[in-house]
Design a protein around this motif. Structure first.
Motif, PDB file in Angstrom:
ATOM      1  N   PHE A   1       0.804  -1.249   0.147  1.00 37.41           N
ATOM      2  CA  PHE A   1      -0.130  -0.010   0.061  1.00 37.41           C
ATOM      3  C   PHE A   1       0.924   1.265   0.178  1.00 37.41           C
ATOM      4  CE2 PHE A   1      -1.979   3.393   2.674  1.00 37.41           C
ATOM      5  CZ  PHE A   1      -2.905   3.750   1.739  1.00 37.41           C
TER       6      PHE A   1
ATOM      7  N   TYR B   1       2.677   1.534  -3.500  1.00 37.75           N
ATOM      8  CA  TYR B   1       1.772   1.879  -4.527  1.00 37.75           C
ATOM      9  C   TYR B   1       1.435   3.531  -4.232  1.00 37.75           C
ATOM     10  CZ  TYR B   1      -1.806   2.018  -8.194  1.00 37.75           C
ATOM     11  OH  TYR B   1      -2.317   1.974  -9.284  1.00 37.75           O
ATOM     12  N   LEU B   2       1.133   3.753  -3.149  1.00 36.41           N
ATOM     13  CA  LEU B   2       0.528   5.214  -2.686  1.00 36.41           C
ATOM     14  C   LEU B   2       1.869   6.321  -3.195  1.00 36.41           C
ATOM     15  CD1 LEU B   2      -1.072   7.332  -1.617  1.00 36.41           C
ATOM     16  CD2 LEU B   2      -0.272   7.044   0.761  1.00 36.41           C
TER      17      LEU B   2
ATOM     18  N   LEU C   1       2.373   6.987  -7.009  1.00 32.01           N
ATOM     19  CA  LEU C   1       1.349   7.722  -7.674  1.00 32.01           C
ATOM     20  C   LEU C   1       2.013   9.079  -8.009  1.00 32.01           C
ATOM     21  CD1 LEU C   1      -1.854   7.055  -5.752  1.00 32.01           C
ATOM     22  CD2 LEU C   1      -0.978   6.063  -8.122  1.00 32.01           C
TER      23      LEU C   1
ATOM     24  N   GLN D   1      -6.543   3.430 -10.893  1.00 39.55           N
ATOM     25  CA  GLN D   1      -5.668   3.594  -9.883  1.00 39.55           C
ATOM     26  C   GLN D   1      -6.285   3.647  -8.619  1.00 39.55           C
ATOM     27  OE1 GLN D   1      -3.240   6.946 -10.912  1.00 39.55           O
ATOM     28  NE2 GLN D   1      -1.699   5.970 -11.736  1.00 39.55           N
ATOM     29  N   SER D   2      -7.306   4.384  -8.441  1.00 38.39           N
ATOM     30  CA  SER D   2      -8.261   4.347  -7.229  1.00 38.39           C
ATOM     31  C   SER D   2      -8.696   3.370  -6.681  1.00 38.39           C
ATOM     32  CB  SER D   2      -9.286   5.394  -7.546  1.00 38.39           C
ATOM     33  OG  SER D   2     -10.274   4.828  -8.278  1.00 38.39           O
TER      34      SER D   2
ATOM     35  N   LEU E   1      -5.345   1.197  -5.302  1.00 30.68           N
ATOM     36  CA  LEU E   1      -5.424   1.837  -3.881  1.00 30.68           C
ATOM     37  C   LEU E   1      -6.273   1.456  -3.050  1.00 30.68           C
ATOM     38  CD1 LEU E   1      -3.195   3.764  -2.868  1.00 30.68           C
ATOM     39  CD2 LEU E   1      -4.978   5.680  -3.089  1.00 30.68           C
TER      40      LEU E   1
ATOM     41  N   LEU F   1      -5.251  -0.851   0.343  1.00 34.00           N
ATOM     42  CA  LEU F   1      -5.632  -0.188   1.792  1.00 34.00           C
ATOM     43  C   LEU F   1      -6.292  -1.363   2.506  1.00 34.00           C
ATOM     44  CD1 LEU F   1      -5.681   1.833   3.821  1.00 34.00           C
ATOM     45  CD2 LEU F   1      -7.656   2.746   2.770  1.00 34.00           C
TER      46      LEU F   1
END
Length: 295
Positions: free
Chosen positions: A93, A96-97, A100, A223-224, A227, A231
């Motif tokens: 997480f 990947y965050l 972005l 992407q959202s 994410l 999460l």
């Protein structure tokens, strides 16, 4: 000179040598003929071994005591293996965050890793980095920061470990796992408590790269959505991580800490922030952060 100042100066010399050696190796004509994994192996040995050898030669410290080269025991080994596997959703997480906002260096080297073969890639990405990076971070640094207190020593070691990656995308999860590795090493009094999970985490990445390469490719998602999925997986792993931590603490109760007193009768503590650390921050800002912000 205090032990913390001495350790800070060594950390600065290490960073300077690491950066200079990395550039020098990249400019070697023979390196261009190597596979990515072979290049990584060469770079790791040349970047880590000389300064580590110099440290022990100069300080005359006992290698076994400084690096805490003690066996883990089978119970700790099992707990740490489970912990290394279970913490990866949290790391994924965070990775990947940050990806972005900043490029992920692992994604940029996937093709080179696949071309190098599984065994060589395991050595260059998982085994050797785990041993060398832990020797520097949870071995030399953590030992050298003993007069900061356990928690501040862990913070200082984890901070420098994160900065050493010279990449803002990797810094958050490198700092988090670096702090946890310090805790594991302190409680077990064994450097292998840092090497083992480090090796497993990096090794899992290598296996994932080869597994995905052999399959039909990742499923396309927004992407959202990715994410949120990561999460949720990270949150779901927290209860299991808490249970493993409880069992680990029960197996490894805190050890008595030798308390030194100053002239006023207070616990002796040294200061982490010195000019050497400020220079390391500036080096990271100039070479690790600014190139990404300026593009």
């Amino acid at each position: 000179m205090t032990e913390t100042k001495r350790t800070n100066r060594f950390a600065l010399l290490f960073f300077l040598y690491f950066m200079a050696a990395s550039v020098g190796i990249a400019l070697m004509p023979a390196v261009r003929k190597m596979s990515d994994s072979a290049y990584m192996l060469l770079a790791q040995f040349l970047c880590f071994l000389p300064p580590v050898a110099f440290y022990f030669f100069y300080t005359k410290k006992d290698v076994k005591q400084t690096l805490r080269l003690k066996p883990l025991g089978w119970k700790n080994t099992l707990l740490i293996i489970f912990f290394a596997v279970s913490i990866q959703p949290v790391m994924s997480f965070l990775s990947y965050l940050m990806a972005l906002f900043f490029p992920n260096p692992v994604e940029q080297s996937i093709e080179g890793i696949q071309q190098s073969g599984l065994i060589v890639s395991m050595l260059s990405v998982a085994v050797i980095p785990a041993i060398l990076e832990e020797t520097f971070s949870r071995g030399i640094l953590l030992s050298g920061y003993q007069f900061l207190g356990k928690w501040k020593a862990a913070f200082a070691s984890a901070l420098l470990f994160g900065l050493l990656h010279m990449n803002p995308q990797q810094f958050p999860y490198a700092f988090v796992v670096g702090f946890i590795f310090c805790f594991l090493v302190e409680r077990t009094d064994s450097l292998f408590a840092g090497i083992l999970p480090h090796m497993i985490i990096n090794g899992t990445t290598v296996v994932a790269i080869f597994t995905e390469g052999a399959g039909t490719g990742p499923v396309e998602m927004e992407q959202s959505a990715i994410l949120v999925t990561l999460l949720l997986m990270a949150l779901m792993s927290i209860p299991w991580l808490a249970l493993l931590l409880y069992l680990f603490l029960k197996l490894n109760p805190p050890k008595a800490e030798l308390q030194l007193m100053d002239e006023s009768g207070n616990i002796y503590r040294e200061r982490f922030l010195t000019p050497a650390i400020v220079v390391i921050f500036l080096l990271y800002a100039a070479f690790g952060l600014f190139p990404y912000l300026s593009t």
